[in-house]
Design a protein around this motif. Structure first.
Motif, mmCIF file in Angstrom:
data_model
loop_
_atom_site.group_PDB
_atom_site.id
_atom_site.type_symbol
_atom_site.label_atom_id
_atom_site.label_comp_id
_atom_site.label_asym_id
_atom_site.label_seq_id
_atom_site.Cartn_x
_atom_site.Cartn_y
_atom_site.Cartn_z
ATOM 1 N N TYR A 122 8.657 -4.894 -15.002
ATOM 2 C CA TYR A 122 8.016 -5.425 -13.795
ATOM 3 C C TYR A 122 8.522 -6.828 -13.461
ATOM 4 O O TYR A 122 8.798 -7.137 -12.296
ATOM 5 N N LEU A 123 8.660 -7.676 -14.468
ATOM 6 C CA LEU A 123 9.116 -9.047 -14.221
ATOM 7 C C LEU A 123 10.538 -9.077 -13.675
ATOM 8 O O LEU A 123 10.861 -9.892 -12.800
ATOM 9 N N MET A 124 11.397 -8.180 -14.171
ATOM 10 C CA MET A 124 12.762 -8.111 -13.636
ATOM 11 C C MET A 124 12.755 -7.672 -12.178
ATOM 12 O O MET A 124 13.452 -8.241 -11.330
ATOM 13 N N GLY A 125 11.958 -6.644 -11.866
ATOM 14 C CA GLY A 125 11.850 -6.206 -10.482
ATOM 15 C C GLY A 125 11.252 -7.281 -9.589
ATOM 16 O O GLY A 125 11.677 -7.465 -8.444
ATOM 17 N N THR A 144 5.139 -19.094 12.642
ATOM 18 C CA THR A 144 3.730 -18.809 12.940
ATOM 19 C C THR A 144 2.824 -19.772 12.163
ATOM 20 O O THR A 144 3.190 -20.244 11.088
ATOM 21 N N PRO A 145 1.640 -20.069 12.678
ATOM 22 C CA PRO A 145 0.723 -20.990 11.987
ATOM 23 C C PRO A 145 0.119 -20.344 10.739
ATOM 24 O O PRO A 145 0.014 -19.129 10.627
ATOM 25 N N PHE A 146 -0.259 -21.202 9.801
ATOM 26 C CA PHE A 146 -0.885 -20.738 8.556
ATOM 27 C C PHE A 146 -2.320 -20.286 8.829
ATOM 28 O O PHE A 146 -3.060 -20.941 9.572
ATOM 29 N N THR A 147 -2.692 -19.165 8.234
ATOM 30 C CA THR A 147 -4.093 -18.756 8.166
ATOM 31 C C THR A 147 -4.339 -18.187 6.777
ATOM 32 O O THR A 147 -3.396 -17.774 6.083
ATOM 33 N N PHE A 148 -5.591 -18.159 6.375
ATOM 34 C CA PHE A 148 -5.912 -17.655 5.041
ATOM 35 C C PHE A 148 -5.486 -16.201 4.879
ATOM 36 O O PHE A 148 -4.903 -15.816 3.870
ATOM 37 N N LEU A 149 -5.781 -15.373 5.906
ATOM 38 C CA LEU A 149 -5.449 -13.948 5.806
ATOM 39 C C LEU A 149 -3.938 -13.725 5.772
ATOM 40 O O LEU A 149 -3.451 -12.812 5.089
ATOM 41 N N ARG A 150 -3.189 -14.556 6.502
ATOM 42 C CA ARG A 150 -1.735 -14.393 6.493
ATOM 43 C C ARG A 150 -1.146 -14.776 5.129
ATOM 44 O O ARG A 150 -0.236 -14.100 4.625
ATOM 45 N N ILE A 151 -1.650 -15.852 4.553
ATOM 46 C CA ILE A 151 -1.176 -16.248 3.226
ATOM 47 C C ILE A 151 -1.541 -15.183 2.197
ATOM 48 O O ILE A 151 -0.706 -14.771 1.377
ATOM 49 N N LEU A 152 -2.786 -14.713 2.250
ATOM 50 C CA LEU A 152 -3.214 -13.658 1.341
ATOM 51 C C LEU A 152 -2.404 -12.384 1.567
ATOM 52 O O LEU A 152 -1.958 -11.734 0.606
ATOM 53 N N GLY A 153 -2.181 -12.033 2.827
ATOM 54 C CA GLY A 153 -1.394 -10.836 3.147
ATOM 55 C C GLY A 153 0.039 -10.944 2.663
ATOM 56 O O GLY A 153 0.619 -9.964 2.180
ATOM 57 N N GLY A 154 0.617 -12.157 2.775
ATOM 58 C CA GLY A 154 1.985 -12.343 2.287
ATOM 59 C C GLY A 154 2.078 -12.147 0.788
ATOM 60 O O GLY A 154 3.016 -11.514 0.286
ATOM 61 N N LEU A 155 1.103 -12.661 0.048
ATOM 62 C CA LEU A 155 1.093 -12.500 -1.402
ATOM 63 C C LEU A 155 0.876 -11.035 -1.794
ATOM 64 O O LEU A 155 1.535 -10.523 -2.715
ATOM 65 N N VAL A 156 -0.050 -10.362 -1.086
ATOM 66 C CA VAL A 156 -0.283 -8.940 -1.365
ATOM 67 C C VAL A 156 0.961 -8.128 -1.043
ATOM 68 O O VAL A 156 1.341 -7.208 -1.798
ATOM 69 N N TRP A 157 1.623 -8.434 0.071
ATOM 70 C CA TRP A 157 2.849 -7.728 0.477
ATOM 71 C C TRP A 157 3.927 -7.883 -0.595
ATOM 72 O O TRP A 157 4.594 -6.913 -0.971
ATOM 73 N N MET A 158 4.101 -9.096 -1.100
ATOM 74 C CA MET A 158 5.096 -9.342 -2.142
ATOM 75 C C MET A 158 4.737 -8.589 -3.428
ATOM 76 O O MET A 158 5.619 -8.019 -4.094
ATOM 77 N N PHE A 159 3.442 -8.549 -3.761
ATOM 78 C CA PHE A 159 3.001 -7.813 -4.947
ATOM 79 C C PHE A 159 3.246 -6.314 -4.783
ATOM 80 O O PHE A 159 3.725 -5.648 -5.707
ATOM 81 N N VAL A 160 2.945 -5.782 -3.600
ATOM 82 C CA VAL A 160 3.146 -4.349 -3.345
ATOM 83 C C VAL A 160 4.626 -3.988 -3.452
ATOM 84 O O VAL A 160 4.998 -2.965 -4.050
ATOM 85 N N VAL A 161 5.496 -4.838 -2.884
ATOM 86 C CA VAL A 161 6.936 -4.584 -2.965
ATOM 87 C C VAL A 161 7.388 -4.571 -4.425
ATOM 88 O O VAL A 161 8.155 -3.697 -4.846
ATOM 89 N N SER A 162 6.901 -5.537 -5.217
ATOM 90 C CA SER A 162 7.303 -5.597 -6.624
ATOM 91 C C SER A 162 6.788 -4.391 -7.402
ATOM 92 O O SER A 162 7.477 -3.877 -8.296
ATOM 93 N N VAL A 163 5.590 -3.903 -7.074
ATOM 94 C CA VAL A 163 5.048 -2.721 -7.752
ATOM 95 C C VAL A 163 5.847 -1.479 -7.389
ATOM 96 O O VAL A 163 6.161 -0.644 -8.251
ATOM 97 N N LEU A 164 6.188 -1.341 -6.102
ATOM 98 C CA LEU A 164 7.004 -0.199 -5.691
ATOM 99 C C LEU A 164 8.369 -0.230 -6.372
ATOM 100 O O LEU A 164 8.887 0.814 -6.807
ATOM 101 N N ALA A 165 8.965 -1.430 -6.489
ATOM 102 C CA ALA A 165 10.242 -1.560 -7.195
ATOM 103 C C ALA A 165 10.074 -1.200 -8.672
ATOM 104 O O ALA A 165 10.942 -0.548 -9.266
ATOM 105 N N PHE A 166 8.951 -1.599 -9.250
ATOM 106 C CA PHE A 166 8.648 -1.286 -10.647
ATOM 107 C C PHE A 166 8.516 0.220 -10.862
ATOM 108 O O PHE A 166 9.103 0.785 -11.799
ATOM 109 N N VAL A 167 7.790 0.894 -9.986
ATOM 110 C CA VAL A 167 7.579 2.336 -10.122
ATOM 111 C C VAL A 167 8.893 3.092 -9.951
ATOM 112 O O VAL A 167 9.236 3.988 -10.741
ATOM 113 N N LEU A 168 9.664 2.736 -8.922
ATOM 114 C CA LEU A 168 10.941 3.407 -8.690
ATOM 115 C C LEU A 168 11.914 3.140 -9.831
ATOM 116 O O LEU A 168 12.695 4.024 -10.213
#
Length: 532
Positions: A122-125, A144-168
């Motif tokens: 996972y760490l390599m991916g 775009t301006p900063f908002t809490f949901l956008r920052i949270l969404g960006g972190l979740v998006w990055m986590f989801v991408v890393s998990v998908l890379a991990f699974v594949l």
């Protein structure tokens, strides 16, 4: 225990940064710091900068309120890099680790062993996918301006991408591990797959800017098509824009996938870790074995050593595949290549043929199989020293191996050049014969310099193949000589005429080849007996 195992896995992944195989000892602290600084520079500045430029080129999508489409493109790029960066290490660290038997024999909980392997994958991916995700988020928040949901969404998006890379990576790594245990000639297959991947990569790289411009210009059309055809992909891109529903959904799916991987490996890890290669029983009879002459036996030995290592073939013999591909591409793009060659020859009489010969020689000089071949004898050099054979015969066999593997694709490339440029009979003979003489000289020179600069004290075959002085001299020296043959004629040698100029160069190459053969005949035995 889990922390110790994770640390061990990471130390194995970055082993070359902590340990010097050439000297067979740990690197000094300053050397470790320098290695990791260079690695960080490569990953952050070079690769990260490339994807930052890519993100800047697509910022129009964000300004046109198609930020979700922007994140889909960058997300798939991050997913590809994450999978590609970790899949080949996954099969060797998760499924076919060399220390499986040792660790399984120790009082270590299986769950900790599995978890440490999965965490390292996972760490390599995450590292590779993050190089794309972080620049994408930076460019997005610059616009775009900063908002809490956008920052949270960006972190979740990055986590989801890393998990998908991990699974594949886990799935594809299992496929690679299964295939590698069943292939008889997996080194050849590895080379073929690598060549195909390199071809795809260069085609994609050459068209990447055009593809990106098409996406930017037609973002509304492609965006609406994706939204209508696959709403799930649309929701994937909406996460960094602060859409809470897509965040919850993809986060739940990601955690479910992680649990599924854990559950499957928990019940099958022992079977996977202890699986052995499939073997087939072969019935041998007297007709299976054939007697060869001494030179042919040595030559077959060199061919066997060359084809036994994918690293050897890819680093020293890749142009065996490249030259035929270049010849076919030359026929297809003959007009464009003709324009470039004429520009280089500066319309000097005979310059076209000379520059063609120089170009073929340049490609041929990238094959240097004989240069590291003596060093690759390694600790087994005593076998050669103890055999009742002339060392000169062994060196000539190494040179002959390189000449055969280079001369055949060079001949095919020469024929393609003759067909594409519609050369005259005299020019055709020159293009056919001169590169063959150059191949003969480079093969003998590579075998000679490999013998003179042999390094038998290595722990990893990549060192004599990629970092030895003999390989460096052959590679860069071959480029320099090829360029000198072409440009010396353009600026000086054209006063002699094409025929006389190439004849003189051919005589020089033959004389140098004879001198090398003479030295090998009289001094090879002494050189080999003093190797240790």
């Amino acid at each position: 225990m889990l922390g110790i195992l994770v640390k061990k896995q990471l130390a194995e992944i970055f082993r070359n940064y902590l340990y010097d195989p050439k000297r067979n000892k740990a690197r000094s602290l300053s050397s470790k710091i320098m290695m990791f600084v260079l690695f960080a520079f490569l990953m952050i500045v070079v690769i990260g900068g490339m994807f930052f430029s890519m993100a800047l080129g697509m910022q129009v999508m964000i300004r046109l309120d198609y930020g979700w489409f922007y994140f889909i493109v960058m997300g798939f790029a991050a997913l590809f890099l994450g999978v590609f960066g970790s899949v080949f290490s996954t099969y060797s660290t998760l499924y076919l680790a060399k220390d499986n038997d040792l660790l399984l024999s120790m009082p270590i909980p299986i769950q900790d062993l599995i978890a440490s392997r999965l965490i390292s994958v996972y760490l390599m991916g995450l590292m590779y996918s993050g190089i794309v995700c972080i620049p994408a988020l930076i460019v997005y928040f610059l616009i775009t301006p900063f908002t809490f949901l956008r920052i949270l969404g960006g972190l979740v998006w990055m986590f989801v991408v890393s998990v998908l890379a991990f699974v594949l990576s886990c799935l594809l790594g299992y496929v690679v591990a299964q295939v590698s245990t069943r292939l008889k000639r997996k080194n050849i297959v590895t080379v073929i797959i690598s060549v195909i991947f390199l071809a795809i990569y260069y085609v994609f790289y050459a068209r990447a800017m055009d593809m990106m411009n098409i996406l930017v210009k037609n973002v509304a059309l492609y965006g609406q098509s994706i939204k209508d055809a696959s709403y799930l992909i649309y929701l994937f891109g909406k996460m960094p824009e602060g859409f809470l529903g897509s965040m919850i959904g993809y986060l739940a799916v990601s955690l479910l996938l992680v649990y599924a991987i854990w559950h499957i490996l928990s019940h099958s890890f022992l079977n996977i870790a202890t699986m052995t290669k499939t073997t087939t029983k072969t019935n041998k009879n007297k007709t299976t074995f054939h007697q060869h002459s001494l030179f042919k036996a040595l030559l077959l030995k060199e061919f066997g050593r060359f084809t036994s290592s994918a690293n050897y073939m890819l680093n020293c013999g890749l142009n065996i595949f490249v030259m035929p591909i270049a010849g076919i591409a030359l026929i297809i793009k003959s007009q464009e290549v003709m324009t470039v060659v004429k520009a280089l020859s500066q319309n000097v009489e005979g310059g076209l043929v000379v520059m063609i010969c120089a170009g073929i020689c340049l490609l041929a000089s990238m094959n240097d199989m004989a240069a590291p071949s003596t060093s690759l004898e390694g600790k087994n050099i005593w076998i050669v020293q103890s055999l009742p054979i002339e060392a000169s015969l062994l060196v000539k066999a190494k040179a002959c191996m390189q000449y055969i593997l280079t001369a055949l694709p060079v001949c095919f490339l020469s024929l393609c050049v003759i067909f594409a440029f519609r050369l005259s009979l005299l020019s055709s003979l020159v293009v056919l014969i001169f590169p063959q003489l150059y191949c003969l000289f480079t093969a003998l020179f590579a075998a000679w310099i490999g013998m003179m600069r042999a390094n038998l004290q290595w722990t990893n075959e990549l060192y004599p193949i990629k970092q030895s002085l003999s390989v460096t001299i052959c590679l860069f020296g071959g480029w320099a000589v090829s360029a000198l043959i072409g440009f010396f004629y353009i600026y000086v040698g054209h006063y002699l005429g094409m025929g006389i100029y190439l004849l003189l160069i051919a005589i020089i190459l033959l004389v140098l080849s004879y001198m090398i053969v003479h030295y090998i005949d009289h001094h090879a035995s002494e050189r080999f007996m003093n190797m240790h």
